[in-house]
Design an enzyme around this catalytic site. Structure first.
Site, PDB file in Angstrom:
ATOM      1  N   GLU A  12      36.492  29.538  98.523  1.00 54.68           N
ATOM      2  CA  GLU A  12      37.786  29.147  97.954  1.00 54.68           C
ATOM      3  C   GLU A  12      37.705  29.021  96.429  1.00 54.68           C
ATOM      4  OE1 GLU A  12      38.127  25.873 100.931  1.00 54.68           O
ATOM      5  OE2 GLU A  12      40.202  26.542 101.029  1.00 54.68           O
TER       6      GLU A  12
ATOM      7  N   GLU B 101      35.650  26.859 108.251  1.00 55.52           N
ATOM      8  CA  GLU B 101      36.112  25.487 108.434  1.00 55.52           C
ATOM      9  C   GLU B 101      36.562  25.173 109.863  1.00 55.52           C
ATOM     10  OE1 GLU B 101      36.709  27.310 105.821  1.00 55.52           O
ATOM     11  OE2 GLU B 101      36.743  26.127 103.994  1.00 55.52           O
TER      12      GLU B 101
HETATM   13  C1  LIG Z   1      35.599  14.170  91.783  1.00 53.28           C
HETATM   14  C2  LIG Z   1      36.219  13.599  92.985  1.00 53.28           C
HETATM   15  C3  LIG Z   1      37.121  14.633  93.630  1.00 53.28           C
HETATM   16  C4  LIG Z   1      37.668  14.092  94.918  1.00 53.28           C
HETATM   17  C5  LIG Z   1      38.550  15.110  95.566  1.00 53.28           C
HETATM   18  C6  LIG Z   1      37.759  16.025  96.447  1.00 53.28           C
HETATM   19  C7  LIG Z   1      38.692  16.741  97.373  1.00 53.28           C
HETATM   20  C8  LIG Z   1      37.943  17.840  98.112  1.00 53.28           C
HETATM   21  C9  LIG Z   1      38.738  18.326  99.302  1.00 53.28           C
HETATM   22  C10 LIG Z   1      37.891  19.276 100.120  1.00 53.28           C
HETATM   23  C11 LIG Z   1      38.722  19.958 101.182  1.00 53.28           C
HETATM   24  C12 LIG Z   1      37.865  20.897 102.085  1.00 53.28           C
HETATM   25  C13 LIG Z   1      37.406  22.097 101.336  1.00 53.28           C
HETATM   26  C14 LIG Z   1      36.802  23.161 102.227  1.00 53.28           C
HETATM   27  O1  LIG Z   1      37.814  24.039 102.696  1.00 53.28           O
HETATM   28  C15 LIG Z   1      36.083  22.581 103.434  1.00 53.28           C
HETATM   29  C16 LIG Z   1      34.699  23.088 103.530  1.00 53.28           C
HETATM   30  O2  LIG Z   1      34.175  23.760 102.686  1.00 53.28           O
HETATM   31  S1  LIG Z   1      33.864  22.569 104.938  1.00 53.28           S
HETATM   32  C17 LIG Z   1      32.244  23.348 104.798  1.00 53.28           C
HETATM   33  C18 LIG Z   1      32.312  24.814 104.959  1.00 53.28           C
HETATM   34  N1  LIG Z   1      30.979  25.372 104.955  1.00 53.28           N
HETATM   35  C19 LIG Z   1      30.280  25.562 106.099  1.00 53.28           C
HETATM   36  O3  LIG Z   1      30.749  25.324 107.181  1.00 53.28           O
HETATM   37  C20 LIG Z   1      28.865  26.086 105.962  1.00 53.28           C
HETATM   38  C21 LIG Z   1      27.927  25.229 106.811  1.00 53.28           C
HETATM   39  N2  LIG Z   1      26.548  25.617 106.592  1.00 53.28           N
HETATM   40  C22 LIG Z   1      26.022  26.751 107.157  1.00 53.28           C
HETATM   41  O4  LIG Z   1      26.666  27.545 107.777  1.00 53.28           O
HETATM   42  C23 LIG Z   1      24.547  26.963 106.918  1.00 53.28           C
HETATM   43  O5  LIG Z   1      23.988  25.719 106.570  1.00 53.28           O
HETATM   44  C24 LIG Z   1      24.245  27.976 105.792  1.00 53.28           C
HETATM   45  C25 LIG Z   1      24.977  27.576 104.538  1.00 53.28           C
HETATM   46  C26 LIG Z   1      24.624  29.376 106.252  1.00 53.28           C
HETATM   47  C27 LIG Z   1      22.728  27.933 105.523  1.00 53.28           C
HETATM   48  O6  LIG Z   1      22.040  28.127 106.744  1.00 53.28           O
HETATM   49  P1  LIG Z   1      20.464  27.865 106.838  1.00 53.28           P
HETATM   50  O7  LIG Z   1      19.799  28.518 105.701  1.00 53.28           O
HETATM   51  O8  LIG Z   1      20.064  28.143 108.239  1.00 53.28           O
HETATM   52  O9  LIG Z   1      20.295  26.301 106.570  1.00 53.28           O
HETATM   53  P2  LIG Z   1      20.790  25.084 107.489  1.00 53.28           P
HETATM   54  O10 LIG Z   1      22.009  25.427 108.232  1.00 53.28           O
HETATM   55  O11 LIG Z   1      19.632  24.546 108.226  1.00 53.28           O
HETATM   56  O12 LIG Z   1      21.207  24.036 106.344  1.00 53.28           O
HETATM   57  C28 LIG Z   1      20.210  23.585 105.431  1.00 53.28           C
HETATM   58  C29 LIG Z   1      20.537  22.153 105.114  1.00 53.28           C
HETATM   59  O13 LIG Z   1      21.781  22.119 104.368  1.00 53.28           O
HETATM   60  C30 LIG Z   1      22.713  21.304 105.058  1.00 53.28           C
HETATM   61  N3  LIG Z   1      24.039  21.899 104.872  1.00 53.28           N
HETATM   62  C31 LIG Z   1      24.378  23.174 105.074  1.00 53.28           C
HETATM   63  N4  LIG Z   1      25.683  23.357 104.777  1.00 53.28           N
HETATM   64  C32 LIG Z   1      26.159  22.138 104.375  1.00 53.28           C
HETATM   65  C33 LIG Z   1      27.433  21.660 103.921  1.00 53.28           C
HETATM   66  N5  LIG Z   1      28.484  22.478 103.770  1.00 53.28           N
HETATM   67  N6  LIG Z   1      27.539  20.353 103.606  1.00 53.28           N
HETATM   68  C34 LIG Z   1      26.486  19.529 103.715  1.00 53.28           C
HETATM   69  N7  LIG Z   1      25.239  19.901 104.121  1.00 53.28           N
HETATM   70  C35 LIG Z   1      25.107  21.209 104.441  1.00 53.28           C
HETATM   71  C36 LIG Z   1      22.261  21.313 106.495  1.00 53.28           C
HETATM   72  O14 LIG Z   1      22.759  20.192 107.190  1.00 53.28           O
HETATM   73  C37 LIG Z   1      20.769  21.295 106.336  1.00 53.28           C
HETATM   74  O15 LIG Z   1      20.405  19.983 106.001  1.00 53.28           O
HETATM   75  P3  LIG Z   1      18.958  19.396 106.450  1.00 53.28           P
HETATM   76  O16 LIG Z   1      18.916  19.555 107.942  1.00 53.28           O
HETATM   77  O17 LIG Z   1      17.973  20.262 105.740  1.00 53.28           O
HETATM   78  O18 LIG Z   1      18.982  17.980 106.000  1.00 53.28           O
END
Ligand SMILES: CCCCCCCCCCCCC[C@H](O)CC(=O)SCCNC(=O)CCNC(=O)[C@H](O)C(C)(C)COP(=O)(O)OP(=O)(O)OC[C@H]1O[C@@H](n2cnc3c(N)ncnc32)[C@H](O)[C@@H]1OP(=O)(O)O
Length: 718
Positions: A112, A132
């Site tokens: 986005e 999402e």
């Molecule tokens: C200044 C103040 C401002 C206040 C206003 C703020 C308003 C904001 C409003 C927001 C509105 C929503 C916006 C948006 O539309 C919503 C989103 O973006 S939701 C998230 C979307 N993204 C995903 O779904 C991706 C999820 N992740 C994955 O698919 C995979 O992790 C990956 C990125 C493809 C990587 O895969 P791998 O290499 O296999 O690694 P892992 O999956 O094992 O992940 C490693 C590690 O990272 C952690 N992690 C991964 N993605 C996220 C994430 N998006 N958020 C947090 N953590 C994440 C994962 O848990 C692992 O952690 P660990 O196990 O190592 O501790």
């Protein structure tokens, strides 16, 4: 402590490169967002800066909003402050162009951000998507409005509703990115593009206001109507896909700013939903299963596994061999004779062909994968294998002999794994001196499809072997759960009351087909009776003896399966079980089933119970699943499983429990330990020990804490 930041480097050519840095995926934490806003405000105010390039550190653009930050946003946050006030009105409407330089991933809020920029440059293999909806929410930073305007409505709907990612190369063809280049050239290419926009050599596009990819209103209505039908079919129990479609429609019908506001308000509502809380729980629970205290945090490094051997080319052995060669492991498949070996290899070929048909394996790779497989009739080729997975019939003596033989042929570091689902691992390893390297690798059928792998440890299994198998699981795209050794291990053990409870209800007067319907409506892929037909009654009858022996006093012994088998009705494979099947294996109700049920009641000495025959659908769900929750509590109490969230993952990935309910224990916790306890306690007074709540559950009900809560005194068996 700050979770991530952004840095800004102003280049001599006047381009400010803003880099998101929040390892490991550059998630948009609140700190990153605040830092991004500060850097952008500075870049737009400085006269020495002509344009901005936005990128991510360490080869990854951005993995989206920080999922752990949901529910932690500032209470006074004005709806749309980020999406509208900042990204749209400041960044997209700025007097200086922004270009996104995308490598690795641009997912969710990451994509986005990139779509707010005036152009996007990507590496060919970068993964772009809006996943999402897998979290029970919708894109919340303008994705519902900008993606359709960049790639067209049908493709945008497919990407959002299916959480489908595309690679940079494909994204260019779709118009989602403007150019593709190598990682080394990426930032320079983005800076050049930005400067050419300044010099009016490249178009200055504001995605939100593009209309060239949008169809006329009549076609929009048709496309969205079809999407709604699909969404309702695919997810009858969840609302967010329909909400996503409504938000997309608002932006097209009433204008993109109206769409942005509806997106913000809808997103806020969905974020609070039980569905989203459940799916966010599942997201982290899946990743937590491979974190084993005192094992994976002790500095052990997984040993490289290059070659595997599978003993037994039956349904399971061939499935396991398939998933290994698909992931480029060299595999030796051993059978006892040419005929069985050929059958096993043909099963593997058929499995690979099914992946080709599904587009998950390129036809040109089929032969390459098959070349990794070698069929043998003896152990000679086992001498350099790193892991052996035994997948023969459930015969204890045969398994003991196999492991005794393996000791003679395999090197001393070779891992000895068994796919047994019922036999005690200590007994299997009894005739060896290798108990430290004997481990259970319990795959779920079909092994090349089901995502769960149960890694079963005895007290003798070494930590190194566990670390090695966890690494292997990741490499073959399986989600592992590490469990202790008992009858049924964790998954089959916690679910043995599932079928028994269903039979209890039917013996007491409930209708088989209504029961299946209710459980399917709850969200299971099929009801318990349809599942029994699929698995086959032979397996069910053979395994339940184990549970009667191991867990006496809390099993419900129905005669219905026995009675059906005596009439050659053994399930789907015999075309008759609880259902009857046509030659396309379509299941239909059987009007003759009643006589078998009547006989079962008589033999069990039970009568139709008027109270049970008036059960509501919710009662049926609870009478079938609460005994499962109860047994899962015992699995935790005995330390067979490490944590409740592991059992959530196991229930979803091993038994098809609906992920949008967060898994068995998360769902039970949403009802409350006391509620579950009280229901079971009441039923146990009317219907006996099968329903009696265990101590683990009673303690949590009394204390008013969750089933996931740790209490003193539980010793892990791992
Ligand atoms: C200044 C103040 C401002 C206040 C206003 C703020 C308003 C904001 C409003 C927001 C509105 C929503 C916006 C948006 O539309 C919503 C989103 O973006 S939701 C998230 C979307 N993204 C995903 O779904 C991706 C999820 N992740 C994955 O698919 C995979 O992790 C990956 C990125 C493809 C990587 O895969 P791998 O290499 O296999 O690694 P892992 O999956 O094992 O992940 C490693 C590690 O990272 C952690 N992690 C991964 N993605 C996220 C994430 N998006 N958020 C947090 N953590 C994440 C994962 O848990 C692992 O952690 P660990 O196990 O190592 O501790």
């Amino acid at each position: 402590m700050a979770r991530g930041t952004t840095t800004m480097e102003v280049r001599a050519d006047g381009v400010a490169v803003i880099t998101i840095s929040n390892p490991p995926v550059n998630a948009l934490s609140l700190d990153v967002i605040a830092s991004l806003q500060r850097n952008y405000t500075e870049a737009l105010s400085r006269n020495d800066i002509k344009a901005i390039v936005l990128t991510g550190a360490k080869g990854r653009f951005c993995g989206g909003f920080d999922i752990s930050a949901f529910g932690k946003k500032p209470k006074n946050e004005k709806p749309g402050s980020m999406s509208i006030d900042f990204l749209t009105d400041i960044v997209e409407d700025a007097h200086k162009p922004s270009v996104a330089a995308i490598d690795g991933i641009a997912l969710g809020g990451g994509l986005e951000l990139a779509m707010v920029c005036h152009a996007r440059i990507s590496t060919p293999s970068a993964q772009l998507g809006l996943p999402e909806l897998q979290l029970g929410i919708i894109p919340g930073l303008g994705g519902t409005q900008r993606l359709p305007r960049l790639v067209g409505l049908p493709k945008a709907i497919e990407m959002m509703l299916m959480s489908k990612t595309i690679k940079g190369m494909g994204a260019q063809e779709l118009g989602l990115v403007d150019a593709v280049t190598s990682a080394n050239e990426l930032v320079n290419a983005a800076c050049s593009w930005a400067l050419e926009i300044v010099e009016k050599k490249k178009p200055w596009f504001r995605s939100l206001h593009r209309t060239d990819k949008l169809p006329d209103l009549a076609e929009v209505k048709d496309v969205l109507k079809f999407a709604r039908v699909q969404a309702k079919m695919k997810g009858a129990n969840v609302q967010h896909p329909i909400v996503c479609i409504d938000v997309i429609e608002e932006g097209i019908v009433s204008g993109p700013r109206a769409g942005l506001m509806k997106e913000t308000l809808s997103g806020k509502m969905l974020e609070q939903s039980q569905t989203s809380k459940s799916l966010r729980h599942f997201f982290f629970a899946q990743r937590a299963t491979s974190k084993i205290p005192n094992i994976t945090n002790m500095g052990l490094t997984a040993r490289k596994i290059k070659k595997a051997a599978i003993i037994g080319g039956g349904l399971m052995g061939s499935g396991i061999a398939t998933i290994l060669i698909l992931n480029n492991f060299s595999v030796v498949l051993k059978e006892v004779n040419e005929e069985f070996l050929s059958t096993g290899i043909n099963r593997i070929k058929a499995n690979l062909q099914s992946f080709v048909k599904k587009g998950q394996l390129a036809i040109e790779d089929y032969k390459k994968k098959l070349s990794l497989l070698c069929g043998v009739l003896d152990y000679e080729q086992f001498r350099d294998t790193d892991v052996v997975i035994e997948a023969v019939i459930e015969d204890m003596f045969l398994k003991q002999q196999i492991f005794s033989d393996l000791e003679k042929y395999c090197h001393h570091n070779c891992i000895f794994a068994t796919n047994t689902s019922t036999i005690d691992l200590n007994i299997i390893g009894e005739k060896t001196a290798s108990q430290d390297r004997i481990v259970g690798a319990h795959f779920f059928s079909p092994a090349h499809v089901m995502p769960l792998l149960e890694i079963v440890c005895t007290h003798h299994t070494s930590s190194q072997v566990i670390v090695d198998l966890l690494d292997l699981a990741k490499k073959i795209q399986k989600t592992p759960i590490v469990v202790g050794n008992c009858t049924g291990f964790a998954v089959n053990r916690m679910f043995f009351p599932y079928a028994q409870a269903a039979c209890f209800l039917v013996d007491h007067g409930l209708d088989v087909y209504h029961t299946d319907h209710v459980i399917t409506q709850f969200g299971m892929p099929m009801g318990p009776f349809r599942l029994a037909d699929l698995v086959g009654f032979g397996v069910a009858i053979a395994t339940r003896k184990q549970y009667y022996q191991s867990y006496p006093g809390r099993c419900y012994k129905s005669m219905i399966l026995q009675i059906l088998v005596e009439d050659n009705r053994t399930g789907e494979s015999s075309r008759k079980g609880f259902y009857v099947y046509d030659n396309k294996r379509k299941a239909s109700r059987d009007p003759d089933l009643g006589k078998y049920i009547e006989k079962s009641r008589n033999m069990a000495g039970v009568m139709q119970d008027p109270k049970l025959m008036k059960l509501t659908d919710n009662d049926i769900v609870e009478m079938i699943f609460f005994p499962v929750v109860n047994e899962a509590c015992r699995v935790l109490d005995e330390g067979i499983a490490l944590k409740a969230s592991d059992l959530d993952v196991a229930s979803i990935m091993g038994m098809g429990f609906p992920s949008y309910r967060g898994g068995l224990m998360f769902w039970a916790d949403s009802l409350g330990a006391k509620y579950v306890y009280d229901r079971l306690d009441a039923w146990s007074k009317d219907y006996g020990e099968f329903f009696r709540p265990c101590e683990y559950l009673a303690v949590r009900a009394r204390q008013g804490v969750s089933l996931a809560a740790k209490v003193d005194g539980v010793k892990s068996r791992l």
